[in-house]
Design a protein around this motif. Structure first.
Motif, PDB file in Angstrom:
ATOM      1  N   MET A  92       0.824  -1.203   0.000  1.00  8.94           N
ATOM      2  CA  MET A  92       0.000   0.000   0.000  1.00  8.94           C
ATOM      3  C   MET A  92       0.869   1.270   0.000  1.00  8.94           C
ATOM      4  O   MET A  92       0.449   2.320  -0.520  1.00  8.94           O
ATOM      5  CB  MET A  92      -0.919   0.014   1.222  1.00  8.94           C
ATOM      6  CG  MET A  92      -1.934  -1.118   1.263  1.00  8.94           C
ATOM      7  SD  MET A  92      -3.121  -1.084  -0.108  1.00  8.94           S
ATOM      8  CE  MET A  92      -4.060   0.398   0.292  1.00  8.94           C
ATOM      9  N   ALA A  93       2.069   1.190   0.567  1.00  4.96           N
ATOM     10  CA  ALA A  93       2.945   2.359   0.667  1.00  4.96           C
ATOM     11  C   ALA A  93       3.917   2.477  -0.495  1.00  4.96           C
ATOM     12  O   ALA A  93       4.647   3.482  -0.594  1.00  4.96           O
ATOM     13  CB  ALA A  93       3.725   2.301   1.984  1.00  4.96           C
ATOM     14  N   GLU A  94       3.949   1.484  -1.378  1.00  6.27           N
ATOM     15  CA  GLU A  94       4.920   1.490  -2.479  1.00  6.27           C
ATOM     16  C   GLU A  94       4.490   2.488  -3.562  1.00  6.27           C
ATOM     17  O   GLU A  94       3.459   2.304  -4.215  1.00  6.27           O
ATOM     18  CB  GLU A  94       5.027   0.085  -3.068  1.00  6.27           C
ATOM     19  CG  GLU A  94       5.903  -0.028  -4.301  1.00  6.27           C
ATOM     20  CD  GLU A  94       7.309   0.466  -4.069  1.00  6.27           C
ATOM     21  OE1 GLU A  94       7.783   1.292  -4.885  1.00  6.27           O
ATOM     22  OE2 GLU A  94       7.950   0.041  -3.084  1.00  6.27           O
ATOM     23  N   PRO A  95       5.270   3.553  -3.790  1.00  5.72           N
ATOM     24  CA  PRO A  95       4.866   4.590  -4.750  1.00  5.72           C
ATOM     25  C   PRO A  95       4.647   4.068  -6.168  1.00  5.72           C
ATOM     26  O   PRO A  95       3.747   4.542  -6.867  1.00  5.72           O
ATOM     27  CB  PRO A  95       6.036   5.586  -4.704  1.00  5.72           C
ATOM     28  CG  PRO A  95       6.700   5.341  -3.399  1.00  5.72           C
ATOM     29  CD  PRO A  95       6.530   3.886  -3.112  1.00  5.72           C
ATOM     30  N   THR A  96       5.457   3.090  -6.584  1.00  3.74           N
ATOM     31  CA  THR A  96       5.342   2.623  -7.960  1.00  3.74           C
ATOM     32  C   THR A  96       4.044   1.853  -8.210  1.00  3.74           C
ATOM     33  O   THR A  96       3.649   1.653  -9.358  1.00  3.74           O
ATOM     34  CB  THR A  96       6.534   1.716  -8.324  1.00  3.74           C
ATOM     35  OG1 THR A  96       6.558   0.593  -7.426  1.00  3.74           O
ATOM     36  CG2 THR A  96       7.841   2.467  -8.228  1.00  3.74           C
ATOM     37  N   LEU A  97       3.362   1.439  -7.132  1.00  2.08           N
ATOM     38  CA  LEU A  97       2.111   0.685  -7.286  1.00  2.08           C
ATOM     39  C   LEU A  97       0.877   1.542  -7.067  1.00  2.08           C
ATOM     40  O   LEU A  97      -0.245   1.037  -7.092  1.00  2.08           O
ATOM     41  CB  LEU A  97       2.087  -0.495  -6.295  1.00  2.08           C
ATOM     42  CG  LEU A  97       3.202  -1.534  -6.420  1.00  2.08           C
ATOM     43  CD1 LEU A  97       3.039  -2.607  -5.342  1.00  2.08           C
ATOM     44  CD2 LEU A  97       3.200  -2.173  -7.804  1.00  2.08           C
ATOM     45  N   ALA A  98       1.078   2.833  -6.880  1.00  2.00           N
ATOM     46  CA  ALA A  98      -0.042   3.705  -6.504  1.00  2.00           C
ATOM     47  C   ALA A  98      -1.171   3.697  -7.533  1.00  2.00           C
ATOM     48  O   ALA A  98      -2.345   3.907  -7.182  1.00  2.00           O
ATOM     49  CB  ALA A  98       0.462   5.136  -6.287  1.00  2.00           C
ATOM     50  N   ASN A 124      -8.000   1.351  -4.644  1.00  2.00           N
ATOM     51  CA  ASN A 124      -9.316   1.131  -4.045  1.00  2.00           C
ATOM     52  C   ASN A 124      -9.261   0.405  -2.710  1.00  2.00           C
ATOM     53  O   ASN A 124     -10.297   0.041  -2.154  1.00  2.00           O
ATOM     54  CB  ASN A 124     -10.200   0.351  -5.027  1.00  2.00           C
ATOM     55  CG  ASN A 124     -10.401   1.090  -6.345  1.00  2.00           C
ATOM     56  OD1 ASN A 124     -10.585   2.309  -6.351  1.00  2.00           O
ATOM     57  ND2 ASN A 124     -10.341   0.363  -7.453  1.00  2.00           N
ATOM     58  N   GLY A 125      -8.056   0.171  -2.210  1.00  2.00           N
ATOM     59  CA  GLY A 125      -7.919  -0.503  -0.922  1.00  2.00           C
ATOM     60  C   GLY A 125      -8.422  -1.933  -0.914  1.00  2.00           C
ATOM     61  O   GLY A 125      -8.864  -2.446   0.120  1.00  2.00           O
ATOM     62  N   ARG A 126      -8.310  -2.601  -2.050  1.00  2.00           N
ATOM     63  CA  ARG A 126      -8.821  -3.959  -2.151  1.00  2.00           C
ATOM     64  C   ARG A 126      -7.663  -4.969  -2.093  1.00  2.00           C
ATOM     65  O   ARG A 126      -7.411  -5.754  -3.012  1.00  2.00           O
ATOM     66  CB  ARG A 126      -9.656  -4.148  -3.411  1.00  2.00           C
ATOM     67  CG  ARG A 126     -10.845  -3.182  -3.499  1.00  2.00           C
ATOM     68  CD  ARG A 126     -11.994  -3.778  -4.236  1.00  2.00           C
ATOM     69  NE  ARG A 126     -12.582  -4.886  -3.487  1.00  2.00           N
ATOM     70  CZ  ARG A 126     -13.544  -5.687  -3.979  1.00  2.00           C
ATOM     71  NH1 ARG A 126     -13.994  -5.506  -5.203  1.00  2.00           N
ATOM     72  NH2 ARG A 126     -14.026  -6.671  -3.248  1.00  2.00           N
ATOM     73  N   VAL A 127      -6.952  -4.908  -0.982  1.00  2.00           N
ATOM     74  CA  VAL A 127      -5.858  -5.835  -0.692  1.00  2.00           C
ATOM     75  C   VAL A 127      -6.244  -6.577   0.580  1.00  2.00           C
ATOM     76  O   VAL A 127      -6.519  -5.955   1.608  1.00  2.00           O
ATOM     77  CB  VAL A 127      -4.527  -5.090  -0.496  1.00  2.00           C
ATOM     78  CG1 VAL A 127      -3.403  -6.079  -0.206  1.00  2.00           C
ATOM     79  CG2 VAL A 127      -4.200  -4.244  -1.732  1.00  2.00           C
ATOM     80  N   TYR A 128      -6.289  -7.905   0.500  1.00  2.00           N
ATOM     81  CA  TYR A 128      -6.829  -8.706   1.594  1.00  2.00           C
ATOM     82  C   TYR A 128      -5.823  -9.746   2.060  1.00  2.00           C
ATOM     83  O   TYR A 128      -5.282 -10.511   1.241  1.00  2.00           O
ATOM     84  CB  TYR A 128      -8.105  -9.430   1.144  1.00  2.00           C
ATOM     85  CG  TYR A 128      -9.189  -8.510   0.641  1.00  2.00           C
ATOM     86  CD1 TYR A 128     -10.145  -7.981   1.512  1.00  2.00           C
ATOM     87  CD2 TYR A 128      -9.264  -8.165  -0.702  1.00  2.00           C
ATOM     88  CE1 TYR A 128     -11.151  -7.140   1.055  1.00  2.00           C
ATOM     89  CE2 TYR A 128     -10.259  -7.323  -1.177  1.00  2.00           C
ATOM     90  CZ  TYR A 128     -11.199  -6.813  -0.293  1.00  2.00           C
ATOM     91  OH  TYR A 128     -12.187  -5.969  -0.754  1.00  2.00           O
ATOM     92  N   VAL A 129      -5.577  -9.789   3.358  1.00  2.42           N
ATOM     93  CA  VAL A 129      -4.809 -10.884   3.961  1.00  2.42           C
ATOM     94  C   VAL A 129      -5.810 -12.004   4.247  1.00  2.42           C
ATOM     95  O   VAL A 129      -6.796 -11.799   4.970  1.00  2.42           O
ATOM     96  CB  VAL A 129      -4.113 -10.437   5.250  1.00  2.42           C
ATOM     97  CG1 VAL A 129      -3.361 -11.608   5.881  1.00  2.42           C
ATOM     98  CG2 VAL A 129      -3.162  -9.277   4.962  1.00  2.42           C
ATOM     99  N   VAL A 130      -5.570 -13.166   3.662  1.00  2.00           N
ATOM    100  CA  VAL A 130      -6.519 -14.274   3.763  1.00  2.00           C
ATOM    101  C   VAL A 130      -5.864 -15.456   4.472  1.00  2.00           C
ATOM    102  O   VAL A 130      -4.630 -15.587   4.470  1.00  2.00           O
ATOM    103  CB  VAL A 130      -7.036 -14.697   2.364  1.00  2.00           C
ATOM    104  CG1 VAL A 130      -7.803 -13.550   1.714  1.00  2.00           C
ATOM    105  CG2 VAL A 130      -5.882 -15.139   1.462  1.00  2.00           C
TER     106      VAL A 130
END
Length: 372
Positions: A310-316, A323-329
């Motif tokens: 989430m903090a990586e600038p190149t992935l912004a 959209n904040g759709r990163v999930y730890v499952v």
């Protein structure tokens, strides 16, 4: 684990076997590295008709077991009986009462088929709640290391080995007079059901294996009957990422791909031409441009990795990040090579399609770990 096609006949394991896709490769942080098959899954040539209500129990069992890879003679429900493994044909002289398996996933199936008293010990992965949903059940069982000396010392008279076990390890265990069956694990729906049925036959628990396979299949079908009808244009691109010492993405032929596909997503790794679980760089995530990222890792490590992404600038600019759709499952569902993967499908289907699948935490199977 899952094919793109549906299972269409419950009582036709030979037909199920035709759904097999490419064998999968080791997953980073997975189930004792047993997510690899050394040969392609067996494929039957004809469907077996379902048994009729007037047939004897033995005939009904035979009909269900016919076509299951590894069962030499499904009509033989007495002892001794023969099965075919990756290490060749093996004779099981009598109903095994001292069982050990060399995989958390196979442990989970075994614990659902036989009373726990018949299991002499389990590996550390089965006792770890991050890698097995059966950890509480087995907390009082002895922990058995994977070395031949430890397996022999456990007192097991039957050992179920994974495809990745080295030949010299299998040979060393067998040299002590222990029967070893090395399974050919197949991550498709057919493969998961066939593993249940084969192990039920090996253990002399055919009826229970059939009941468990029916329950697993019914829940799987409940999901894919919905997701299979969705057009590809509506399906989100999902990236399956893990990071321990290196960054990995799940590609084609993996359990991750199967879970994503069955849940109604498109696997980013597969779309990007990745095969197996491959080490990648951040550029691969940029190229995949996923709508959703799933991280099947233990909570603390997974949340740390999520924060890095989430903090990586190149992935912004990546939609999942935007959209904040990163999930730890839970890896215990997503990476263990057992019917737990069906619960992973249900879990991910809720993330992708919450309106159709409102249950966020799919329940355990009713027969799981309940053998008496």
């Amino acid at each position: 684990m899952f094919s793109k096609r549906l299972i269409v006949r419950r009582l036709a394991p030979a037909l199920l076997a035709t759904l097999a896709i490419a064998a999968f490769v080791p997953a980073c942080g997975g189930d004792d590295d047993d997510e690899a098959s050394t040969s392609p899954p067996a494929t039957a040539t004809a469907a077996v008709p379902a048994a009729t209500p007037t047939e004897s129990p033995a005939k009904r069992i035979e009909a269900r077991l016919t076509g299951v890879p590894g069962i030499v003679n499904p009509a033989n429900l007495s002892w001794p009986r023969e099965v075919e493994g990756l290490n060749g044909r093996r004779t099981i002289k009598e109903k095994p009462l001292k069982i050990h398996t060399m995989s958390a996933g196979i442990d989970e199936i075994t614990l659902s088929l036989v009373p726990i008293e018949r299991i002499v010990g389990v590996g550390s992965a089965t006792k770890n709640p991050d890698t097995s949903s059966f950890a509480t059940l087995v907390k009082n069982l002895p922990t058995v290391a994977r070395e031949p000396e430890a397996v022999i010392a456990s007192g097991a008279n039957l050992v179920i080995a994974t495809p990745t076990q080295k030949a010299d390890v299998v040979a060393a265990i067998e040299s002590a007079g222990v029967t070893v069956v090395q399974l050919n694990l197949d991550p498709t729906p057919a493969g998961r059901l066939n593993a249940i049925l084969l192990l039920g036959y090996i253990y002399g628990e055919e009826e229970r294996a059939i009941a468990l396979a029916d329950e697993v299949e019914a829940r799987y079908r409940k999901v894919v009957d919905v997701t299979g009808k969705k057009p590809d244009t509506e399906k989100p691109v999902v990236a399956h990422l893990t990071k321990y010492t290196s960054l990995y993405m799940a590609g084609s032929g993996t359990t991750g791909e199967g879970v994503i596909t069955a849940a109604g997503g498109r696997n980013a790794g597969t779309l990007g031409g990745i095969k197996g679980n491959q080490q990648i760089g951040l550029e691969a995530i940029l190229s995949a441009n996923p709508d959703i990222i799933i991280i099947p890792m233990p909570a603390e490590a997974g949340e740390k990795f999520k924060a890095e992404l989430m903090a990586e600038p190149t992935l912004a600019g990546v939609p999942a990040i935007q959209n904040g759709r990163v999930y730890v499952v839970p890896p215990a569902l997503y990476t263990t090579n057992s019917f737990a993967n069906v619960r992973a499908v249900e879990h991910l289907a809720h993330i992708l399609w919450p309106r159709e699948f409102p249950v966020a935490d799919p329940p355990q199977f009713s027969l799981a770990g309940q053998a008496r």
